[in-house]
Scaffold this active site. Structure first.
Site, mmCIF file in Angstrom:
data_model
loop_
_atom_site.group_PDB
_atom_site.id
_atom_site.type_symbol
_atom_site.label_atom_id
_atom_site.label_comp_id
_atom_site.label_asym_id
_atom_site.label_seq_id
_atom_site.Cartn_x
_atom_site.Cartn_y
_atom_site.Cartn_z
ATOM 1 N N ARG A 10 -3.330 9.054 42.977
ATOM 2 C CA ARG A 10 -4.509 8.317 43.457
ATOM 3 C C ARG A 10 -5.179 9.092 44.592
ATOM 4 O O ARG A 10 -6.396 9.138 44.683
ATOM 5 C CB ARG A 10 -4.094 6.923 43.907
ATOM 6 C CG ARG A 10 -3.570 6.076 42.736
ATOM 7 C CD ARG A 10 -3.042 4.743 43.217
ATOM 8 N NE ARG A 10 -2.580 3.903 42.132
ATOM 9 C CZ ARG A 10 -1.304 3.826 41.744
ATOM 10 N NH1 ARG A 10 -0.365 4.540 42.339
ATOM 11 N NH2 ARG A 10 -0.965 3.022 40.745
ATOM 12 N N ALA B 134 -11.538 -1.915 45.103
ATOM 13 C CA ALA B 134 -10.423 -1.632 44.190
ATOM 14 C C ALA B 134 -10.340 -0.154 43.822
ATOM 15 O O ALA B 134 -9.302 0.302 43.341
ATOM 16 C CB ALA B 134 -10.560 -2.460 42.917
ATOM 17 N N ASP C 103 0.905 -3.932 42.347
ATOM 18 C CA ASP C 103 2.290 -3.455 42.409
ATOM 19 C C ASP C 103 3.237 -4.639 42.623
ATOM 20 O O ASP C 103 4.305 -4.726 42.010
ATOM 21 C CB ASP C 103 2.436 -2.453 43.559
ATOM 22 C CG ASP C 103 1.252 -1.504 43.619
ATOM 23 O OD1 ASP C 103 1.382 -0.358 43.210
ATOM 24 O OD2 ASP C 103 0.155 -1.959 44.036
ATOM 25 N N ARG D 220 3.546 -6.421 39.419
ATOM 26 C CA ARG D 220 4.426 -5.684 38.489
ATOM 27 C C ARG D 220 5.891 -5.931 38.845
ATOM 28 O O ARG D 220 6.724 -6.132 37.959
ATOM 29 C CB ARG D 220 4.108 -4.182 38.560
ATOM 30 C CG ARG D 220 2.795 -3.828 37.877
ATOM 31 C CD ARG D 220 2.361 -2.395 38.149
ATOM 32 N NE ARG D 220 1.189 -2.072 37.331
ATOM 33 C CZ ARG D 220 0.300 -1.130 37.625
ATOM 34 N NH1 ARG D 220 0.424 -0.396 38.720
ATOM 35 N NH2 ARG D 220 -0.717 -0.899 36.825
ATOM 36 N N HIS E 249 -0.992 1.818 48.243
ATOM 37 C CA HIS E 249 -1.034 1.603 46.792
ATOM 38 C C HIS E 249 -0.948 3.004 46.186
ATOM 39 O O HIS E 249 -1.945 3.654 45.935
ATOM 40 C CB HIS E 249 -2.327 0.895 46.400
ATOM 41 C CG HIS E 249 -2.543 0.838 44.910
ATOM 42 N ND1 HIS E 249 -1.625 0.299 44.040
ATOM 43 C CD2 HIS E 249 -3.565 1.277 44.133
ATOM 44 C CE1 HIS E 249 -2.075 0.400 42.805
ATOM 45 N NE2 HIS E 249 -3.247 0.997 42.832
HETATM 46 P P1 NAD Z 1 -14.268 3.925 34.759
HETATM 47 O O1 NAD Z 1 -14.556 5.397 34.714
HETATM 48 O O2 NAD Z 1 -14.024 3.199 33.497
HETATM 49 O O3 NAD Z 1 -15.448 3.182 35.530
HETATM 50 C C1 NAD Z 1 -16.032 3.654 36.692
HETATM 51 C C2 NAD Z 1 -17.472 3.192 36.701
HETATM 52 O O4 NAD Z 1 -18.050 3.546 37.957
HETATM 53 C C3 NAD Z 1 -18.328 3.867 35.609
HETATM 54 O O5 NAD Z 1 -18.972 2.876 34.825
HETATM 55 C C4 NAD Z 1 -19.314 4.718 36.394
HETATM 56 O O6 NAD Z 1 -20.571 4.850 35.766
HETATM 57 C C5 NAD Z 1 -19.405 3.945 37.700
HETATM 58 N N1 NAD Z 1 -19.901 4.724 38.836
HETATM 59 C C6 NAD Z 1 -19.513 5.959 39.218
HETATM 60 N N2 NAD Z 1 -20.209 6.323 40.316
HETATM 61 C C7 NAD Z 1 -21.021 5.292 40.643
HETATM 62 C C8 NAD Z 1 -21.971 5.069 41.667
HETATM 63 N N3 NAD Z 1 -22.226 5.983 42.584
HETATM 64 N N4 NAD Z 1 -22.621 3.896 41.677
HETATM 65 C C9 NAD Z 1 -22.392 2.950 40.738
HETATM 66 N N5 NAD Z 1 -21.506 3.109 39.730
HETATM 67 C C10 NAD Z 1 -20.830 4.271 39.689
HETATM 68 O O7 NAD Z 1 -13.020 3.760 35.767
HETATM 69 P P2 NAD Z 1 -12.054 2.482 35.857
HETATM 70 O O8 NAD Z 1 -10.906 2.681 34.949
HETATM 71 O O9 NAD Z 1 -12.869 1.256 35.788
HETATM 72 O O10 NAD Z 1 -11.482 2.669 37.334
HETATM 73 C C11 NAD Z 1 -12.319 2.460 38.453
HETATM 74 C C12 NAD Z 1 -11.524 2.687 39.730
HETATM 75 O O11 NAD Z 1 -10.536 1.662 39.879
HETATM 76 C C13 NAD Z 1 -10.749 4.019 39.754
HETATM 77 O O12 NAD Z 1 -10.827 4.620 41.027
HETATM 78 C C14 NAD Z 1 -9.323 3.590 39.455
HETATM 79 O O13 NAD Z 1 -8.362 4.514 39.940
HETATM 80 C C15 NAD Z 1 -9.299 2.264 40.191
HETATM 81 N N6 NAD Z 1 -8.190 1.372 39.845
HETATM 82 C C16 NAD Z 1 -7.643 0.681 40.873
HETATM 83 C C17 NAD Z 1 -6.578 -0.160 40.638
HETATM 84 C C18 NAD Z 1 -5.962 -0.894 41.817
HETATM 85 O O14 NAD Z 1 -4.870 -1.454 41.717
HETATM 86 N N7 NAD Z 1 -6.633 -0.904 42.964
HETATM 87 C C19 NAD Z 1 -6.072 -0.328 39.347
HETATM 88 C C20 NAD Z 1 -6.689 0.369 38.296
HETATM 89 C C21 NAD Z 1 -7.743 1.232 38.571
#
Ligand code: NAD
Length: 316
Positions: free
Chosen positions: A90, A120, A150, A153, A177
Site C-alpha cells: 500500500r 479509503a 482488517d 477479517r 492499514h
Molecule cells: P479503481 O482503479 O477501480 O478506481 C479508482 C477510481 O479513481 C477510478 O475510477 C479513477 O478514474 C478515479 N480517479 C483517479 N484519479 C482521480 C481524480 N484525480 N479525481 C477523481 N477520480 C479519480 O481502484 P479501486 O479498486 O476502487 O481502489 C481505490 C482505492 O481504494 C485504492 O487506493 C485502493 O488501494 C483502495 N482500497 C482501500 C481499502 C481499505 O481498506 N482502505 C480496501 C480496498 C481498496
C-alpha cells in the site's frame, strides 16, 4: 439544486467507490448521492445504472456532479486513485496518490465544504493525514477507514474457526492499514470470554497457539491473496464504509478501528493511525484507550514510526 437531506459526495467511482454507492443505496442511508470521477463517463454511467434501481429502494437522488456539489455535502468520501497491483504494498502507492489528493482536497475545500471527510484510498493512514493537513479541518472531521477491514477479517476468521457468530467476536487489528498492523490478542474475547477461557469451556475445539499467528498472517496478507485471485478487493471495504457513513449520519457512536489522530493517547501524536474510536455525527468523538501489553505497545510504535516516515515524504 435545493438539498433534500443527508448528502454524500463520492469521489472515485472505481471498484471500491461503485461498490460503496451500491451499499448506500441498498441500506437507504442517504437522500442524495453525488458521484465524481475524473473518468466522467464512468461517473455518468454509474449514476444512470444506480438510478435504474430506484423503484426497488428508499427514495434517493443520484447524479454525476462536480466539486461545487461538495459545498452542501455532509460527508465527502474519497476512494479515488491508484490501487495495488500484484506484489505492490500500500505504501508503494503513496507518491501517485498523494499528488492526486492535493488536487482533490483543494477542489473540495474551494467549494466551501464544511463536513466530514472519509478516506479509503491507500495508503489510507498517510492520505488521511494529508487530507487533514491539506484541508485545515479539525482532526475529528477527517476520518480514515484505517483497520476496519482488517478487524472485520480477523473477526470473520476467528468466528469461523471458533464456530461462533462473527458479530460476537470482539478483537481488534490496530496500527497501519498495511504490513506493520498488529492484532490486540491481549483483549480479544468471545462474548466477554477471553479466548483461553472460551477454549477451556469448548473442548471440542482444538487449536494450537501457532494457529492464531497463522490467522493473523492471513488477515494481514488477505489483500495480497484477493488481488492475486481477482485483481482487487472492494466488497468488504465498501460495506465497512457504509457502516462508517451510518455511524456518522445517525450518530450511532459505534466503536470502529478507524484511522484517527491521537493527541497523546498511546503516547502518539501528530499522526493518523488505526485505533478503536467512537464515531458519531461530529466525527471522531473519542479514541478508546486499551491497556496494551508491552509487546503490543512496541509493535504499535513501530507501525507509527513507519507511518511518520511516509507522512514526512508527502509534506516535503
Ligand atoms: P479503481 O482503479 O477501480 O478506481 C479508482 C477510481 O479513481 C477510478 O475510477 C479513477 O478514474 C478515479 N480517479 C483517479 N484519479 C482521480 C481524480 N484525480 N479525481 C477523481 N477520480 C479519480 O481502484 P479501486 O479498486 O476502487 O481502489 C481505490 C482505492 O481504494 C485504492 O487506493 C485502493 O488501494 C483502495 N482500497 C482501500 C481499502 C481499505 O481498506 N482502505 C480496501 C480496498 C481498496
Amino acid at each position: 439544486m435545493t438539498k433534500k437531506g443527508d448528502r454524500v459526495v463520492l469521489i472515485g467511482s472505481g471498484a471500491v467507490g461503485a461498490s460503496y454507492a451500491f451499499a448506500l443505496l441498498n441500506r437507504g442511508l442517504v437522500k442524495e448521492l453525488v458521484i465524481i470521477d475524473k473518468n466522467t463517463d464512468k461517473a455518468k454511467g454509474d449514476a444512470l445504472d444506480l438510478n435504474h434501481g430506484l423503484p426497488f429502494v428508499s427514495p434517493i437522488t443520484i447524479w454525476d456532479g462536480d466539486y461545487s456539489d461538495c459545498k452542501d455535502a455532509d460527508i465527502v468520501v474519497i476512494t479515488a486513485g491508484a490501487s495495488q497491483g500484484p506484489g505492490e504494498t500500500r505504501l508503494d502507492l503513496l507518491g501517485k496518490n498523494s499528488k492526486i489528493f492535493r488536487g482533490i482536497v483543494e477542489d473540495v475545500m474551494t467549494s466551501g465544504f464544511n463536513g466530514i471527510f472519509l478516506i479509503a484510498t491507500n495508503p489510507v493512514d498517510a492520505l488521511t493525514y494529508a487530507t487533514w493537513k491539506f484541508s485545515g479541518l479539525p482532526a475529528e472531521r477527517v476520518i480514515g477507514s484505517g483497520t476496519i477491514l482488517d478487524t472485520a477479517r480477523l473477526r470473520f476468521l476467528l468466528g469461523q474457526r471458533l464456530n461462533v457468530d462473527t458479530r460476537n467476536v470482539h478483537a481488534y487489528i490496530i496500527g497501519e492499514h498495511g504490513d506493520t498492523e498488529l492484532p490486540v490478542w491481549s483483549h480479544a474475547n468471545i462474548g466477554g470470554l477471553r479466548i483461553p477461557e472460551y477454549l477451556a469451556t469448548h473442548q471440542d475445539i482444538t487449536i494450537e497457539p501457532a494457529e492464531f499467528d497463522q490467522i493473523f498472517a492471513n488477515v494481514r496478507d488477505a489483500a495480497y491473496q484477493i488481488i492475486k485471485l481477482k485483481g482487487a478487493t472492494y466488497y468488504g471495504i465498501a460495506l465497512g464504509l457504509a457502516k462508517l457513513t451510518k455511524s456518522i449520519l445517525r450518530d450511532e457512536r459505534s466503536i470502529l478501528t478507524v484511522s484517527a489522530r491521537p493527541q497523546g493517547e498511546y503516547d502518539l501524536e501528530d499522526i493518523y493511525i488505526g485505533l478503536p474510536a467512537v464515531v458519531g455525527r461530529s466525527g471522531i468523538k473519542e479514541i478508546l484507550y486499551i491497556d496494551l501489553n508491552e509487546e503490543e505497545k512496541k509493535q504499535l510504535h513501530h507501525s507509527a514510526s513507519v507511518l511518520r516516515k511516509a507522512n514526512q515524504s508527502i509534506m516535503l
